[in-house]
Design an enzyme around this catalytic site. Structure first.
Site, PDB file in Angstrom:
ATOM      1  N   ARG A   1      61.528  16.422  47.096  1.00 19.12           N
ATOM      2  CA  ARG A   1      61.651  17.847  47.453  1.00 19.12           C
ATOM      3  C   ARG A   1      63.074  18.034  47.936  1.00 19.12           C
ATOM      4  NH1 ARG A   1      62.883  22.247  48.944  1.00 19.12           N
ATOM      5  NH2 ARG A   1      61.539  23.853  49.835  1.00 19.12           N
TER       6      ARG A   1
ATOM      7  N   GLU B   1      58.610  30.146  43.574  1.00 17.37           N
ATOM      8  CA  GLU B   1      57.457  29.382  43.106  1.00 17.37           C
ATOM      9  C   GLU B   1      57.291  29.572  41.600  1.00 17.37           C
ATOM     10  OE1 GLU B   1      55.654  27.357  45.080  1.00 17.37           O
ATOM     11  OE2 GLU B   1      56.924  27.902  46.779  1.00 17.37           O
TER      12      GLU B   1
ATOM     13  N   ARG C   1      55.851  14.506  50.241  1.00 16.93           N
ATOM     14  CA  ARG C   1      56.956  14.325  49.302  1.00 16.93           C
ATOM     15  C   ARG C   1      58.187  13.913  50.106  1.00 16.93           C
ATOM     16  NH1 ARG C   1      56.869  20.304  46.776  1.00 16.93           N
ATOM     17  NH2 ARG C   1      57.035  20.641  49.007  1.00 16.93           N
TER      18      ARG C   1
END
Length: 159
Positions: free
Chosen positions: A46, A54, A88
């Site tokens: 990330r 998104e 992540r």
């Protein structure tokens, strides 16, 4: 005991902040990629300092495409700086002679400087410049930040 604590903290910081090389083998969205490491394991990264639209949001596909055009199939250098709530790795990714991926995304207008988690004030200037030039998502005068978009989606689920 102090020596043990110091050595433990030193080893942990080296694991977290160490330089790692990997090849980008997948782009999940504008700010999330998958790297294939030299030991043939995969790690989801990330991006630090940036938040992109998104996938279902306006300009989400554009942000993903921009990130792909910059790093897909390339060997990059990244620095692990933490983990997010989805486990992540939060990473600073560098490519093509030390270009900083998060900065390039913001400069091109495909992401917001993620001021909630970033101390890099230089990125605010790049965002302001992209906004002034109406680059990428800034062509939309009603651009909605990803955090506001996610919040509105949560509210719709509750209703």
């Amino acid at each position: 005991m102090r020596k043990f604590i110091f050595i433990t903290l030193f080893l942990i910081s080296n694991l977290i902040f160490s330089q790692v090389k990997g090849t980008i083998i997948a782009i999940k969205d504008g700010d999330t990629v998958v790297a294939l490491l030299p030991d043939k394991t995969q790690e989801t990264l990330r991006l630090a300092d940036v938040d992109c639209p998104e996938n279902g949001q306006a300009f989400g596909k554009n942000a993903k495409q921009f990130t792909s055009s910059q790093v897909f199939g390339k060997t990059v250098t990244f620095y692990r700086i933490g983990k997010d709530k989805y486990r992540r790795t939060i990473a600073k990714i560098f490519y093509d002679n030390d270009k900083y991926l998060s900065k390039e995304i913001i400069k091109a207008g495909f992401g917001w400087w993620y001021f909630k988690a970033s101390k890099n004030l230089e990125l605010q200037k790049f965002q302001d410049d992209a906004k002034e030039k109406k680059l990428g998502l800034w062509a939309d005068k009603n651009a909605v930040s990803p955090w506001d978009y996610r919040e509105s989606k949560k509210k719709k689920k509750v209703i």
